[in-house]
Write a protein that holds these residues in place. Structure first.
Motif, PDB file in Angstrom:
ATOM      1  N   SER A  22       5.087   6.500  -0.444  1.00 47.74           N
ATOM      2  CA  SER A  22       5.060   4.862  -0.312  1.00 47.74           C
ATOM      3  C   SER A  22       4.270   4.218  -1.575  1.00 47.74           C
ATOM      4  CB  SER A  22       3.779   4.515   0.843  1.00 47.74           C
ATOM      5  OG  SER A  22       2.896   5.208   0.849  1.00 47.74           O
ATOM      6  N   GLU A  23       3.473   4.841  -2.133  1.00 47.35           N
ATOM      7  CA  GLU A  23       2.830   4.143  -3.401  1.00 47.35           C
ATOM      8  C   GLU A  23       3.542   4.325  -4.429  1.00 47.35           C
ATOM      9  OE1 GLU A  23       0.138   2.487  -3.479  1.00 47.35           O
ATOM     10  OE2 GLU A  23      -0.774   2.914  -1.425  1.00 47.35           O
ATOM     11  N   ARG A  48       3.425  -5.445   0.485  1.00 51.52           N
ATOM     12  CA  ARG A  48       2.698  -4.096   0.646  1.00 51.52           C
ATOM     13  C   ARG A  48       2.246  -4.161   2.214  1.00 51.52           C
ATOM     14  NH1 ARG A  48       0.096  -0.399  -2.261  1.00 51.52           N
ATOM     15  NH2 ARG A  48      -1.849   0.523  -1.094  1.00 51.52           N
ATOM     16  N   ASP A  49       1.691  -5.523   2.724  1.00 53.39           N
ATOM     17  CA  ASP A  49       1.240  -5.618   4.110  1.00 53.39           C
ATOM     18  C   ASP A  49       2.372  -5.300   5.102  1.00 53.39           C
ATOM     19  OD1 ASP A  49      -1.441  -6.076   3.315  1.00 53.39           O
ATOM     20  OD2 ASP A  49      -0.991  -8.282   3.490  1.00 53.39           O
ATOM     21  N   GLU A 108       1.133   6.993   6.010  1.00 58.66           N
ATOM     22  CA  GLU A 108       2.430   7.929   5.832  1.00 58.66           C
ATOM     23  C   GLU A 108       1.920   9.015   5.954  1.00 58.66           C
ATOM     24  OE1 GLU A 108       5.160   8.631   1.874  1.00 58.66           O
ATOM     25  OE2 GLU A 108       3.249   7.528   1.581  1.00 58.66           O
ATOM     26  N   ARG A 122       2.321   2.077   9.860  1.00 62.25           N
ATOM     27  CA  ARG A 122       1.208   2.290  11.026  1.00 62.25           C
ATOM     28  C   ARG A 122       1.978   2.632  12.520  1.00 62.25           C
ATOM     29  NH1 ARG A 122      -2.671  -0.323   7.723  1.00 62.25           N
ATOM     30  NH2 ARG A 122      -1.545  -2.288   8.099  1.00 62.25           N
ATOM     31  N   PHE A 175       3.189  -1.412   5.071  1.00 61.30           N
ATOM     32  CA  PHE A 175       1.914  -0.715   5.713  1.00 61.30           C
ATOM     33  C   PHE A 175       2.020  -0.953   7.030  1.00 61.30           C
ATOM     34  CE2 PHE A 175       1.036   0.842   1.756  1.00 61.30           C
ATOM     35  CZ  PHE A 175       0.182   1.843   1.855  1.00 61.30           C
ATOM     36  N   ASP A 176       2.090  -2.219   7.636  1.00 66.47           N
ATOM     37  CA  ASP A 176       2.235  -2.465   9.026  1.00 66.47           C
ATOM     38  C   ASP A 176       3.121  -1.710   9.706  1.00 66.47           C
ATOM     39  OD1 ASP A 176      -0.049  -4.379   8.659  1.00 66.47           O
ATOM     40  OD2 ASP A 176       1.485  -6.310   8.716  1.00 66.47           O
ATOM     41  N   ARG A 208      -5.201   3.465   7.164  1.00 63.18           N
ATOM     42  CA  ARG A 208      -5.298   3.359   5.956  1.00 63.18           C
ATOM     43  C   ARG A 208      -4.242   4.029   4.925  1.00 63.18           C
ATOM     44  NH1 ARG A 208     -10.323   0.996   5.002  1.00 63.18           N
ATOM     45  NH2 ARG A 208     -11.954   1.410   6.583  1.00 63.18           N
ATOM     46  N   THR A 209      -3.827   5.174   5.504  1.00 67.47           N
ATOM     47  CA  THR A 209      -2.967   6.169   4.932  1.00 67.47           C
ATOM     48  C   THR A 209      -1.881   6.482   5.720  1.00 67.47           C
ATOM     49  OG1 THR A 209      -4.013   8.035   5.353  1.00 67.47           O
ATOM     50  CG2 THR A 209      -4.463   6.974   3.148  1.00 67.47           C
ATOM     51  N   ARG A 240      -4.526  -2.784  10.921  1.00 68.89           N
ATOM     52  CA  ARG A 240      -5.028  -2.517   9.676  1.00 68.89           C
ATOM     53  C   ARG A 240      -6.841  -2.447   9.836  1.00 68.89           C
ATOM     54  NH1 ARG A 240      -2.924  -8.009   6.785  1.00 68.89           N
ATOM     55  NH2 ARG A 240      -0.620  -7.760   7.390  1.00 68.89           N
TER      56      ARG A 240
END
Length: 388
Positions: free
Chosen positions: A23-24, A46-47, A303, A54, A50-51, A300-301, A144
């Motif tokens: 992902s990064e 990014r939000d 993935e 999750r 990551f949403d 937080r991570t 988050r």
């Protein structure tokens, strides 16, 4: 960028991630190829990404598939946003919905959506481990994570740190889990540009981690080894709590500690760095923050949640056992061994602690688990003493 253009960018990045790109790396590569995107655009994209990560399981069920478009459709459906207002095909927006996508969105939401956001093979052990907290923790891990900082109590007080943060427009309040912890609110994204951070008054550290370090009974003159130091956050917390202790940081990969001298200098802290594989011995406390699944930090991570396999977990458990055996030889007579993980899994926590005590001449004198239900990450800490 328009909101719809940001959604289109998130779809493109998610497509890369679902084909195996980290992902990064996917986010960085997209940003380099789209220099026109400003910092607010990149943060919003990014939000979105990551949403989705999750809640990938539930969003796939709501959106009808595992591709980027389906996952974003699941996100919008969960948020109560009409996808037709986003998927217009106008001005860099995603292309309009097709018949199959509309049909997927018309299907009733399946039951137990939240449970789909754990890997299926972990549902049974997590349900058993978390008990009555399972549903609360599940919901917490789908959102988050809060942002916490540790007040450098060797240099300032929590109230003074709150005031300095406020000067830079960052709202902060004390958290009951640790006397050194502040939870950040509005302005949290600016923390590393703030005076409080740059002058060493605060350091980013989760509240559960702070609380676990706070359980170590320190006294002036003690020699303490942070055996798996990584970036050195716990070593810095230890020296802040006991400036007259001798704190040594060690990691088998020296590169993980590359920023520690700068961070220590900023905090006004004295931390010795041991060469990899040469930590010395005779310590009053040896702290082992062991490599683990990181399941307590998956919001937080996220993935990592979908990449963990039973085989990988087994490898980690074996590695933790080996590290505990190695570290125990470094403790002075009468000293203690402290074992920590940022995991929710019994195999890495209670079972690992019990197995170590069972095969060695050490007593398990205390252990505690920290739950995301209390606000911070999932965390575990156990302390051992040699049997008399």
């Amino acid at each position: 960028m328009t909101p719809a253009a940001r959604i289109a960018a998130a779809i493109e990045i998610l497509d890369r991630i679902t084909t195996g790109e980290p992902s990064e790396k996917a986010l960085t590569n997209w940003a380099r190829a789209h220099r026109f995107a400003g910092s607010k655009d990149r943060a919003a994209i990014r939000d979105h990404v990551f949403d989705v990560l999750r809640c990938r399981g539930s969003f796939a069920a709501l959106g009808g598939g595992q591709g980027g478009r389906a996952l974003i459709l699941g996100l919008l459906r969960a948020q109560g946003v009409d996808p037709e207002t986003i998927f217009t095909g106008e001005r860099f927006a995603p292309e309009p919905l097709g018949p199959d996508e509309r049909a997927a969105l018309d299907k009733p939401a399946p039951p137990d959506l939240a449970r789909r956001d754990w890997p299926e093979w972990l549902l049974a052990p997590l349900t058993q481990r978390l008990g009555s907290e399972f549903d609360t923790v599940t919901e917490a891990m789908r959102a988050r994570a809060p942002v916490f900082v540790r007040v450098n109590i060797a240099r300032t007080t929590p109230d003074a740190a709150i005031a300095v943060l406020a000067e830079d427009g960052i709202q902060a309040e004390a958290h009951p889990l640790s006397p050194s912890a502040l939870q950040l609110g509005e302005g949290a994204r600016r923390i590393q540009q703030s005076r409080a951070y740059q002058e060493g008054f605060v350091e980013l550290q989760d509240v559960s981690s702070q609380a676990a370090v706070g359980q170590i009974p320190l006294a002036p003159g003690m020699r303490i080894l942070d055996y798996c130091a990584g970036g050195g956050g716990k070593a810095l917390a230890l020296v802040a709590a006991c400036p007259d202790c001798e704190i040594c940081a060690h990691d088998i990969d020296a590169g993980r500690m590359r920023d520690l001298p700068l961070r220590a200098d900023r905090a006004g802290a004295r931390v010795s760095i041991c060469a990899p594989g040469k930590p010395g011995a005779g310590y009053d406390f040896v702290l082992v923050d062991a490599p683990c699944s990181g399941s307590g930090t998956w919001r937080r991570t996220p993935e990592a949640k979908w990449r963990l396999t039973p085989e990988r977990l087994g490898d980690l458990v074996a590695l933790q056992a080996r590290i505990l055996d190695e570290a125990s030889a470094l403790v002075a007579p009468g000293g203690r061994l402290v074992y920590m993980t940022c995991s929710l899994l019994a195999d890495e926590n209670d079972a690992q602690a019990a197995a170590f005590a069972g095969r060695t001449g050490w007593d398990l004198v205390s252990q505690r688990s920290y739950s995301p239900a209390t606000g911070g990450d999932g965390f575990f800490v156990a302390q051992f003493e040699r049997k008399a």
